[in-house]
Every structure is written in C-alpha cells, then in structure tokens.
Write an enzyme that holds these catalytic residues in place. Structure first.
Site, PDB file in Angstrom:
ATOM      1  N   ASP A   1      -5.006   3.452  -1.778  1.00  0.00           N
ATOM      2  CA  ASP A   1      -6.096   3.689  -0.828  1.00  0.00           C
ATOM      3  C   ASP A   1      -6.726   5.052  -1.073  1.00  0.00           C
ATOM      4  O   ASP A   1      -6.110   6.090  -0.844  1.00  0.00           O
ATOM      5  CB  ASP A   1      -5.546   3.621   0.606  1.00  0.00           C
TER       6      ASP A   1
ATOM      7  N   ASP B   1      -6.242  -6.967   4.128  1.00  0.00           N
ATOM      8  CA  ASP B   1      -5.618  -5.636   4.194  1.00  0.00           C
ATOM      9  C   ASP B   1      -5.611  -5.110   5.626  1.00  0.00           C
ATOM     10  O   ASP B   1      -6.674  -4.947   6.232  1.00  0.00           O
ATOM     11  CB  ASP B   1      -6.444  -4.697   3.285  1.00  0.00           C
ATOM     12  N   GLY B   2      -4.394  -4.818   6.139  1.00  0.00           N
ATOM     13  CA  GLY B   2      -4.253  -4.172   7.438  1.00  0.00           C
ATOM     14  C   GLY B   2      -3.430  -4.979   8.426  1.00  0.00           C
ATOM     15  O   GLY B   2      -3.788  -6.106   8.769  1.00  0.00           O
ATOM     16  N   GLY B   3      -2.307  -4.407   8.845  1.00  0.00           N
ATOM     17  CA  GLY B   3      -1.484  -5.041   9.878  1.00  0.00           C
ATOM     18  C   GLY B   3      -0.832  -6.345   9.456  1.00  0.00           C
ATOM     19  O   GLY B   3      -0.419  -7.143  10.303  1.00  0.00           O
TER      20      GLY B   3
ATOM     21  N   SER C   1       0.845  -1.195   0.000  1.00  0.00           N
ATOM     22  CA  SER C   1       0.000   0.000   0.000  1.00  0.00           C
ATOM     23  C   SER C   1       0.882   1.248   0.000  1.00  0.00           C
ATOM     24  O   SER C   1       1.707   1.426   0.901  1.00  0.00           O
ATOM     25  CB  SER C   1      -0.881   0.004   1.242  1.00  0.00           C
TER      26      SER C   1
ATOM     27  N   GLY D   1       1.392  -2.129   4.074  1.00  0.00           N
ATOM     28  CA  GLY D   1       1.905  -0.759   3.912  1.00  0.00           C
ATOM     29  C   GLY D   1       3.125  -0.531   4.758  1.00  0.00           C
ATOM     30  O   GLY D   1       4.265  -0.531   4.274  1.00  0.00           O
ATOM     31  N   SER D   2       2.911  -0.348   6.069  1.00  0.00           N
ATOM     32  CA  SER D   2       4.040  -0.002   6.950  1.00  0.00           C
ATOM     33  C   SER D   2       5.081  -1.117   6.982  1.00  0.00           C
ATOM     34  O   SER D   2       6.282  -0.838   7.001  1.00  0.00           O
ATOM     35  CB  SER D   2       3.535   0.335   8.350  1.00  0.00           C
TER      36      SER D   2
ATOM     37  N   HIS E   1      -8.478   0.667  -3.873  1.00  0.00           N
ATOM     38  CA  HIS E   1      -9.363   0.359  -2.740  1.00  0.00           C
ATOM     39  C   HIS E   1     -10.124   1.641  -2.389  1.00  0.00           C
ATOM     40  O   HIS E   1      -9.554   2.569  -1.823  1.00  0.00           O
ATOM     41  CB  HIS E   1      -8.490  -0.130  -1.572  1.00  0.00           C
TER      42      HIS E   1
ATOM     43  N   GLY F   1      -8.840   3.367   7.291  1.00  0.00           N
ATOM     44  CA  GLY F   1      -8.604   4.798   7.501  1.00  0.00           C
ATOM     45  C   GLY F   1      -7.131   5.151   7.641  1.00  0.00           C
ATOM     46  O   GLY F   1      -6.716   6.215   7.193  1.00  0.00           O
ATOM     47  N   PHE F   2      -6.354   4.257   8.233  1.00  0.00           N
ATOM     48  CA  PHE F   2      -4.953   4.596   8.513  1.00  0.00           C
ATOM     49  C   PHE F   2      -4.057   3.371   8.357  1.00  0.00           C
ATOM     50  O   PHE F   2      -4.492   2.252   8.591  1.00  0.00           O
ATOM     51  CB  PHE F   2      -4.817   5.135   9.943  1.00  0.00           C
ATOM     52  N   GLY F   3      -2.803   3.637   8.001  1.00  0.00           N
ATOM     53  CA  GLY F   3      -1.797   2.581   7.976  1.00  0.00           C
ATOM     54  C   GLY F   3      -1.265   2.372   9.391  1.00  0.00           C
ATOM     55  O   GLY F   3      -1.555   3.155  10.303  1.00  0.00           O
ATOM     56  N   GLY F   4      -0.507   1.296   9.566  1.00  0.00           N
ATOM     57  CA  GLY F   4       0.193   1.073  10.824  1.00  0.00           C
ATOM     58  C   GLY F   4      -0.655   0.627  12.000  1.00  0.00           C
ATOM     59  O   GLY F   4      -0.229   0.732  13.144  1.00  0.00           O
TER      60      GLY F   4
ATOM     61  N   MET G   1     -10.988  -6.665   5.483  1.00  0.00           N
ATOM     62  CA  MET G   1     -10.179  -5.740   6.276  1.00  0.00           C
ATOM     63  C   MET G   1      -9.761  -6.435   7.581  1.00  0.00           C
ATOM     64  O   MET G   1     -10.594  -7.036   8.262  1.00  0.00           O
ATOM     65  CB  MET G   1     -10.974  -4.471   6.625  1.00  0.00           C
TER      66      MET G   1
ATOM     67  N   MET H   1      -9.542   7.570   0.071  1.00  0.00           N
ATOM     68  CA  MET H   1     -10.413   7.871   1.229  1.00  0.00           C
ATOM     69  C   MET H   1     -11.039   9.248   1.045  1.00  0.00           C
ATOM     70  O   MET H   1     -10.357  10.188   0.632  1.00  0.00           O
ATOM     71  CB  MET H   1      -9.577   7.874   2.509  1.00  0.00           C
TER      72      MET H   1
ATOM     73  N   MET I   1     -12.539   3.789  -0.220  1.00  0.00           N
ATOM     74  CA  MET I   1     -13.158   3.905   1.112  1.00  0.00           C
ATOM     75  C   MET I   1     -13.948   5.203   1.073  1.00  0.00           C
ATOM     76  O   MET I   1     -13.498   6.247   1.560  1.00  0.00           O
ATOM     77  CB  MET I   1     -12.077   3.929   2.199  1.00  0.00           C
TER      78      MET I   1
ATOM     79  N   HIS J   1      -1.176  -1.200  -4.405  1.00  0.00           N
ATOM     80  CA  HIS J   1      -2.456  -0.954  -3.726  1.00  0.00           C
ATOM     81  C   HIS J   1      -2.601   0.542  -3.428  1.00  0.00           C
ATOM     82  O   HIS J   1      -1.747   1.154  -2.791  1.00  0.00           O
ATOM     83  CB  HIS J   1      -2.486  -1.768  -2.433  1.00  0.00           C
TER      84      HIS J   1
HETATM   85  C1  DX5 Z   1      -6.181   1.037   5.721  1.00  0.00           C
HETATM   86  C2  DX5 Z   1      -5.738   0.803   4.308  1.00  0.00           C
HETATM   87  C3  DX5 Z   1      -4.563  -0.094   4.176  1.00  0.00           C
HETATM   88  C4  DX5 Z   1      -3.319   0.401   4.869  1.00  0.00           C
HETATM   89  C5  DX5 Z   1      -2.525  -0.808   5.270  1.00  0.00           C
HETATM   90  O1  DX5 Z   1      -7.380   1.728   5.718  1.00  0.00           O
HETATM   91  O2  DX5 Z   1      -6.792   0.229   3.559  1.00  0.00           O
HETATM   92  O3  DX5 Z   1      -4.314  -0.427   2.822  1.00  0.00           O
HETATM   93  O4  DX5 Z   1      -2.533   1.235   4.089  1.00  0.00           O
HETATM   94  O5  DX5 Z   1      -1.444  -0.377   6.016  1.00  0.00           O
HETATM   95  P1  DX5 Z   1      -0.697  -1.335   7.052  1.00  0.00           P
HETATM   96  O6  DX5 Z   1      -0.165  -2.498   6.270  1.00  0.00           O
HETATM   97  O7  DX5 Z   1       0.354  -0.468   7.622  1.00  0.00           O
HETATM   98  O8  DX5 Z   1      -1.733  -1.777   8.059  1.00  0.00           O
HETATM   99 ZN    ZN Z   2      -6.343  -0.618   1.519  1.00  0.00          ZN
END
Ligand code: DX5
Ligand code: ZN
Length: 214
Positions: free
Chosen positions: A33, A173-175, A6, A195-196, A64, A140-143, A135, A35, A66, A31
């Site tokens: 995102d 997707d996520g963590g 991401s 992502g992170s 993606h 909404g946020f990475g990390g 999900m 939003m 959102m 990917h």
């Molecule tokens: C969250 C996004 C993800 C996010 C994943 O709303 O849809 O794509 O960037 O980031 P990590 O891998 O850091 O959870």
């Molecule tokens: Zn995403």
C-alpha cells in the site's frame, strides 16, 4: 481464491521476516500500500523500502497506489518489476492512458474504485486493465470495518467483465476475513487483500491464509 496479504499490518521493524512469513504461509501476492498523504490521510512507503520487500519476497508484488500523481509513482515503482500496479480512478483524468503506460512497462495494470464510485463508470476501461480492485473500506488505514455493499458491486462488475473482458480479475481490499470470504467468492471475486486478519490471527499467519483459500 487467491490471497494477497497487505504488509501495512506487518511489523516494519521486522519487515523482511514478516514478508517471508506470508510467502512461507502460502500467499499468492504481496500487497503493498503506497499512500502519499494527499489522496489519503496517511503516508506509507517509497521505493527504498519496497525494494527491500521485493528482495525478501518469493511471491510477486501487487502495488496499490493511493496517490494523486499516478504517473510520478508509476515511474518510481516500475523498476522494482511488480506483477500489478493499481491506480485509483478517482485521482486519474486519463485512466486509459495510464493503464497503457503501465502495460508498456511490462506490468499488469489495475484500476481501483472507492466504495462509493459507480461501477458502470469504468465499463469502457475494462478492455485496458487486467484487474479491478474494489475497495471495501475507505482507503488509508488497515483494520477498518468491511462495507458489505461491495458484494453487490462485485456481482455487477462481474456482469460487465463477462461482456467486455472476461479475463479481467476482481480483487477486493479492506476488512476481509473468514466471515465475508464465502460471500466474496460467490460474487465472483478472484483475489482478496487482507492485512490485520492475516498478521493478527491468533492461530498464526498460515492458518489465516488457509482460511481465506475458499
Ligand atoms: C487500506 C489498504 C488495505 C489495508 C487492508 O487503505 O488499501 O490494503 O491494508 O487492511 P485490512 O485487511 O486490515 O482492512
Ligand atoms: Zn490496499
């Protein structure tokens, strides 16, 4: 396992270099995102920036959404010709119609479920989509921290997919990181978004991507 880093965790001041780095590092999709500040409490990028991402990328885009108004955003991003556009079931009253609209634009449709949305609620949509994105954090946020119940959810989804549309892919997707990738693989997941983990890995982007290719 296919890997879709991401770009939300990229350095937006050096976006084209950061897109090239994941492509050179062997990712399968990029990917993106999107939003809208309404469906999720964050606001990201529109078609002007995504057009630049597309130019820098040697891999297909996985967009993606959102957002609350899916139709509006699909029309905005379709000319960029991504491989996938995914929309959230929670923001769509006419999901089957939206999936068909994406397909008519020659883009592969995907539906996204938040961590607490019933898997069985999309059983009859499976025949209309090429992928379901689960999900593993609240969007909404990475990390953010991985929500482990996604493993059981992916297994249940896999059962429904076998019954309704065996070609349909499962994306999470996520963590996502080295600690949960094997569990995801065993649950039948085909693609992970990270992502992170990818952009902040101490050994670099390529090792991070390699470590997810289980
Ligand atoms: C969250 C996004 C993800 C996010 C994943 O709303 O849809 O794509 O960037 O980031 P990590 O891998 O850091 O959870
Ligand atoms: Zn995403």
């Amino acid at each position: 396992m296919l890997v879709a880093p991401s770009i939300l965790s990229a350095d937006f001041g050096n976006l084209s270099q950061d897109v090239k780095a994941i492509c050179d590092g062997g990712c399968d999709y990029v990917h993106v995102d999107v939003m809208d500040g309404h469906f999720v409490p964050n606001l990201t990028i529109g078609p002007v920036v995504v057009e630049a991402v597309k130019k820098a990328s040697t891999k297909p885009l996985d967009i993606h959404l959102m957002v609350e108004n899916n139709n509006f955003f699909i029309d905005l991003f379709a000319p960029i010709e991504p491989e996938f556009i995914s929309f959230h079931i929670e923001s769509e009253r006419h999901a089957n119609k939206v999936a068909n609209k994406i397909r008519e634009l020659n883009i592969r449709p995907a539906v996204v479920l938040n961590p607490h949305t019933q898997i069985d609620s999309i059983e009859y949509l499976l025949q209309d989509v090429d992928m379901v994105l689960l999900m593993s954090v609240n969007p909404g946020f990475g990390g953010q921290k991985f929500i482990p119940s996604v493993i059981e959810r992916a297994s249940r989804l896999k059962e429904l997919i076998e019954k309704r549309n065996p070609k349909c892919l499962i994306e999470v997707d996520g963590g996502v990181n080295k600690q949960n990738i094997e569990l995801l693989k065993n649950a039948g997941v085909d693609i992970v978004v990270a992502g992170s983990y990818v952009y902040k890995h101490p050994d670099g982007i390529k090792s991070a991507i390699d470590s997810l290719k289980v």
